[in-house]
Design a protein around this motif. Structure first.
Motif, PDB file in Angstrom:
ATOM      1  N   LEU A 101     -16.801  -3.504   1.201  1.00  0.00           N
ATOM      2  CA  LEU A 101     -16.391  -2.097   1.344  1.00  0.00           C
ATOM      3  C   LEU A 101     -16.528  -1.362   0.010  1.00  0.00           C
ATOM      4  O   LEU A 101     -16.910  -0.198  -0.041  1.00  0.00           O
ATOM      5  CB  LEU A 101     -14.942  -2.017   1.842  1.00  0.00           C
ATOM      6  N   GLN A 110      -8.894   3.872   1.901  1.00  0.00           N
ATOM      7  CA  GLN A 110      -9.478   3.397   3.158  1.00  0.00           C
ATOM      8  C   GLN A 110      -9.774   1.890   3.080  1.00  0.00           C
ATOM      9  O   GLN A 110      -9.557   1.150   4.035  1.00  0.00           O
ATOM     10  CB  GLN A 110     -10.749   4.170   3.483  1.00  0.00           C
ATOM     11  N   GLU A 113      -6.564   0.094   3.550  1.00  0.00           N
ATOM     12  CA  GLU A 113      -6.131   0.157   4.945  1.00  0.00           C
ATOM     13  C   GLU A 113      -6.905  -0.845   5.813  1.00  0.00           C
ATOM     14  O   GLU A 113      -6.327  -1.592   6.604  1.00  0.00           O
ATOM     15  CB  GLU A 113      -6.358   1.593   5.449  1.00  0.00           C
ATOM     16  N   GLN A 114      -8.228  -0.873   5.627  1.00  0.00           N
ATOM     17  CA  GLN A 114      -9.047  -1.771   6.453  1.00  0.00           C
ATOM     18  C   GLN A 114      -8.802  -3.242   6.133  1.00  0.00           C
ATOM     19  O   GLN A 114      -8.799  -4.093   7.010  1.00  0.00           O
ATOM     20  CB  GLN A 114     -10.546  -1.410   6.311  1.00  0.00           C
ATOM     21  N   GLU A 117      -5.424  -4.206   7.624  1.00  0.00           N
ATOM     22  CA  GLU A 117      -5.532  -4.352   9.079  1.00  0.00           C
ATOM     23  C   GLU A 117      -6.178  -5.694   9.451  1.00  0.00           C
ATOM     24  O   GLU A 117      -5.679  -6.425  10.307  1.00  0.00           O
ATOM     25  CB  GLU A 117      -6.360  -3.182   9.637  1.00  0.00           C
ATOM     26  N   VAL A 150     -13.546  -6.217   8.533  1.00  0.00           N
ATOM     27  CA  VAL A 150     -13.262  -5.029   7.717  1.00  0.00           C
ATOM     28  C   VAL A 150     -14.428  -4.035   7.744  1.00  0.00           C
ATOM     29  O   VAL A 150     -14.239  -2.846   7.541  1.00  0.00           O
ATOM     30  CB  VAL A 150     -12.942  -5.370   6.232  1.00  0.00           C
ATOM     31  N   LYS A 151     -15.603  -4.535   8.013  1.00  0.00           N
ATOM     32  CA  LYS A 151     -16.770  -3.634   8.037  1.00  0.00           C
ATOM     33  C   LYS A 151     -16.791  -2.748   9.277  1.00  0.00           C
ATOM     34  O   LYS A 151     -17.616  -1.858   9.367  1.00  0.00           O
ATOM     35  CB  LYS A 151     -18.056  -4.466   8.024  1.00  0.00           C
ATOM     36  N   LYS A 152     -15.917  -3.070  10.254  1.00  0.00           N
ATOM     37  CA  LYS A 152     -15.911  -2.341  11.533  1.00  0.00           C
ATOM     38  C   LYS A 152     -17.332  -2.190  12.085  1.00  0.00           C
ATOM     39  O   LYS A 152     -17.808  -1.071  12.308  1.00  0.00           O
ATOM     40  CB  LYS A 152     -15.259  -0.972  11.370  1.00  0.00           C
TER      41      LYS A 152
END
Ligand code: ADP
Length: 375
Positions: A101, A110, A113-114, A117, A150-152
């Motif tokens: 990220l 951000q 946050e990621q 999560e 985390v990379k969504k």
């Protein structure tokens, strides 16, 4: 939308070896597709072409509405988890999670946050400050999965991610990855998943659908249930299921106006549906297939179709036994509930017992094409 499509996808390596022979496959948005097959069937080559780690020799790969043949891996909206976790050894778990990220220059908040999560989903909380060498194999693989989360990504790619783990950990990671997929779906952010493995148990337990490959060809794409009960060919029939389906050479014969199957010295009568299906093949060599759980054994003769075999070996699985019968020149594997087999075993091995197939569950394969002609 991240449907994945292989359109006549081919791979010829620089030495001239053709590894992938023009495969067609559509993986629906949010679907969990397992690609399974024995070593060398080109599962990894196929996945690596999807990931952009291997050039495409022919055909196309589409992700969503884009043909990605010539896109760099980082532009494809994918995240990949490998067998050998490939964590950065000098970075903590947290730094490993955040690294990708940071490279993509996301704002700090951000990233935080990621990472938080992903750590929560994979229960990495207590491990965040550890270095990879301070992790067990299962923990390291969880971090590797976290790094993908985390990379969504639109598409998750897994290349034999559990092969380095022991059996118990494999089972729990299987559940974790399946749950993760369901969780993302539930939260309205479904990730299309392509999961490569040689392990048919992983395939059966994880896949919405399974693509079975052999030597660079697709043999069948179907739900786990359909692959198990309605295999389209002998390869799929033998590959899916443990212990393996019994598959033995046989012949289709006509007797008193009815079509039957020779097994050893016996002729087994087929049901009406099967007789109609195989009518055009009477007189031909075939293979018959029956899964071990669709054979019953007994000390005394069954009514109707039955045969005899020598009880040569048993394996105690606790709730059931694997029972091996010698019938003429072949061996049959049977799965029998413990309570049924124990009384029979009292009289010892190496003596004849009666057995009977559930004929409604038998498969008949053309000896030349190896296609299932009884479906
Ligand atoms: P799998 O993942 O199913 O075990 P692979 O995709 O690794 O299979 O390999 C498929 C086939 O391609 C194998 O026969 C393998 O030997 C061959 N192969 C893999 N990489 C190369 C390469 N770089 N050059 C030539 N042949 C290769």
């Amino acid at each position: 939308m991240a449907e994945v499509v292989f359109n006549n996808l081919q791979k010829v390596y620089t030495n001239g070896f053709k590894a992938v022979h023009g495969i067609n496959l559509t993986i629906a948005d949010g679907e969990f597709m397992v690609i399974v097959g024995p070593s060398g069937c080109a599962k990894s080559t196929t996945l690596r072409m999807l990931a952009g780690l291997e050039t495409i020799s022919g055909g196309e790969v589409r992700i969503g509405d884009r043909v990605v043949n010539n896109l760099a891996p980082k532009s494809r909206g994918i995240a990949m988890v490998f067998q050998n976790y490939a964590l950065y050894p000098h970075m903590t778990v947290k730094e490993n999670l955040a690294f990708g990220l940071k490279l993509s220059k996301l704002p700090k908040e951000q990233i935080e946050e990621q990472v938080t999560e992903a750590a929560k989903i994979l229960e990495l909380g207590e491990l965040m400050d550890r270095l990879p060498r301070q992790l067990s194999g299962g923990q390291a693989q969880r971090v590797a999965v976290g790094r993908a989360i985390v990379k969504k990504p639109d598409v998750f790619l897994f290349d034999e991610p559990l092969s380095n783990l022991d059996a118990k950990l494999r089972a729990s990671m299987r559940i974790r990855i399946s749950d993760l997929h369901k969780q993302l779906k539930k939260s309205g952010k479904p990730a299309t998943t392509v999961y490569v493995t040689h392990d048919q148990t992983e395939a059966m337990t994880m896949g919405d659908r399974i693509c079975v490959m052999k030597l660079g060809h697709i043999m069948q794409v179907d739900t786990p249930d359909n692959l198990y009960h309605f295999p389209k060919n002998m390869f799929v029939a033998g590959f899916i299921g443990a212990p393996e389906m019994n598959i033995k050479p046989s012949k289709l014969v006509e007797q008193d106006g009815k079509i039957g199957l020779t097994v050893g010295n016996y002729t087994l009568e087929l049901n009406q549906y099967q007789q109609e299906k195989v009518a055009a093949h009477v007189g031909e060599d075939v293979f018959f297939g029956v899964r071990p759980e669709f054979i019953a054994i007994s000390e005394s003769p069954f009514e109707g179709n039955h045969s005899q075999g020598e009880l040569v070996r048993v394996e105690n699985m606790g709730h059931e036994f694997f029972v091996y019968l010698k019938v003429n020149d072949f061996e049959l594997t049977c799965r029998i509930p413990s309570d049924d087999v124990k009384p029979i075993l009292k009289n010892g091995l190496h003596r004849p017992v009666y057995f009977k197939f559930d004929m409604n569950k038998c498969h008949i394969f053309d000896a030349k094409t190896e296609k299932n002609i009884s479906l």
